[in-house]
Design a protein around this motif. Sequence first.
Motif, PDB file in Angstrom:
ATOM      1  N   SER A  58     -20.880   4.389  36.417  1.00 20.13           N
ATOM      2  CA  SER A  58     -20.629   4.616  34.979  1.00 20.13           C
ATOM      3  C   SER A  58     -19.464   5.574  34.729  1.00 20.13           C
ATOM      4  CB  SER A  58     -21.895   5.170  34.310  1.00 20.13           C
ATOM      5  OG  SER A  58     -22.979   4.311  34.528  1.00 20.13           O
ATOM      6  N   PRO A  59     -18.282   5.266  35.242  1.00 21.57           N
ATOM      7  CA  PRO A  59     -17.170   6.213  35.101  1.00 21.57           C
ATOM      8  C   PRO A  59     -16.613   6.265  33.677  1.00 21.57           C
ATOM      9  CG  PRO A  59     -16.393   4.168  36.072  1.00 21.57           C
ATOM     10  CD  PRO A  59     -17.890   4.040  35.960  1.00 21.57           C
ATOM     11  N   GLY A  88     -10.045  -5.838  36.169  1.00 20.42           N
ATOM     12  CA  GLY A  88      -9.215  -7.015  36.388  1.00 20.42           C
ATOM     13  C   GLY A  88      -7.735  -6.685  36.378  1.00 20.42           C
ATOM     14  N   TYR A  89      -7.315  -5.839  35.446  1.00 23.93           N
ATOM     15  CA  TYR A  89      -5.899  -5.498  35.365  1.00 23.93           C
ATOM     16  C   TYR A  89      -5.490  -4.483  36.433  1.00 23.93           C
ATOM     17  CZ  TYR A  89      -5.209  -8.296  31.227  1.00 23.93           C
ATOM     18  OH  TYR A  89      -5.101  -9.366  30.360  1.00 23.93           O
ATOM     19  N   LEU A  90      -6.399  -3.590  36.809  1.00 24.56           N
ATOM     20  CA  LEU A  90      -6.106  -2.711  37.942  1.00 24.56           C
ATOM     21  C   LEU A  90      -5.934  -3.530  39.218  1.00 24.56           C
ATOM     22  CD1 LEU A  90      -8.462   0.396  37.506  1.00 24.56           C
ATOM     23  CD2 LEU A  90      -5.956   0.392  37.564  1.00 24.56           C
ATOM     24  N   SER A 127     -15.697  -4.661  38.867  1.00 25.30           N
ATOM     25  CA  SER A 127     -16.685  -3.975  38.049  1.00 25.30           C
ATOM     26  C   SER A 127     -17.961  -4.787  37.996  1.00 25.30           C
ATOM     27  CB  SER A 127     -16.143  -3.764  36.634  1.00 25.30           C
ATOM     28  OG  SER A 127     -17.129  -3.189  35.800  1.00 25.30           O
ATOM     29  N   SER A 128     -19.094  -4.082  38.070  1.00 26.26           N
ATOM     30  CA  SER A 128     -20.391  -4.739  37.979  1.00 26.26           C
ATOM     31  C   SER A 128     -21.436  -3.727  37.557  1.00 26.26           C
ATOM     32  CB  SER A 128     -20.776  -5.350  39.335  1.00 26.26           C
ATOM     33  OG  SER A 128     -22.053  -5.946  39.283  1.00 26.26           O
ATOM     34  N   GLY A 129     -22.265  -4.105  36.580  1.00 28.71           N
ATOM     35  CA  GLY A 129     -23.357  -3.244  36.149  1.00 28.71           C
ATOM     36  C   GLY A 129     -22.927  -1.898  35.617  1.00 28.71           C
TER      37      GLY A 129
END
Length: 224
Positions: A58-59, A88-90, A127-129
Amino acid sequence: MKSRVLFFLLLSSFCAFTYSGTEKPVAGPLIVEMEGRGLYLTSPTATITRGDTLILSSPRVDWLDGMKQEHIHQLLTVDLSNLPELAGYLDKGIKNTLVLSSLELKYKTESGWRNMQIHDRLELVASSGGNLSFKFKDPLRVPLDQKMEQVTLALKTWPNPTNGWLMELGRFPMHSVCCDCSGWCAFLWILFAYCNSCLQPQGGEYCCINCDPPVPAAPGGSCD
C-alpha cells in the motif's frame, strides 16, 4: 594607472569566463545539464520474495523534492494513487528508458535506519492487491532484510530530456521535443526520455512540419 585598471578588468573577465565554464560538463559542442527527477514511495512494510522481487505494501507515491515546477505543471493530470496505471507506465519507462536511473531504499531496523543504493537491473514493475512490486533481472546483490518497516524507495532519473541535451550546430541549438505530449505521455518523456508520440530532435517548431499526421508542439496548440 590606466594599464593597471585595464589589467584588472581583463583578469576579472578571464576569471568569470573560466568559472562559468565549470558549471556544466562540456565535451566539444555537447553541453549536458544533469537534473534529477522521479518519484518517492513510502510504505509501512515491504518484503523481498525469491531474492529478486521487492514488494511495497500500500505505498503512497509522490514526486521527488526539487523537481522543476514546469515539469510538475505538465504532470498535474497524472494520478499517482492509481497504482495499476502507475505500474504499467513505470514498467514501460524502465524498458524503454534512454537515461540513467537509480534506486535508493531506506527502512528502519532494530539497530537504526538502513540506507541502500540498488544498482541491479529492474526487469518488471507490477501492481496487485494495492501493492507495488519491483522485479529485478537477477537476485539482488545488496543484503536486505526479508521483511522491512517504514520503507521509502526513491526512483531518480537523469538528465532532463526536454532541455538537458543541447547540441549546437553553428549558431542554431537543437532541442528534442515530444510533440503534443501530456499526462502519462509527459510522465514517460520527463522521467525516462521516452516519447510514444512524435519526437522532434530539432525542436517544437518542427512538430507540425514533420509529424505524420501533423501535431502541435504542445497539447491544445494548433497546426493551422
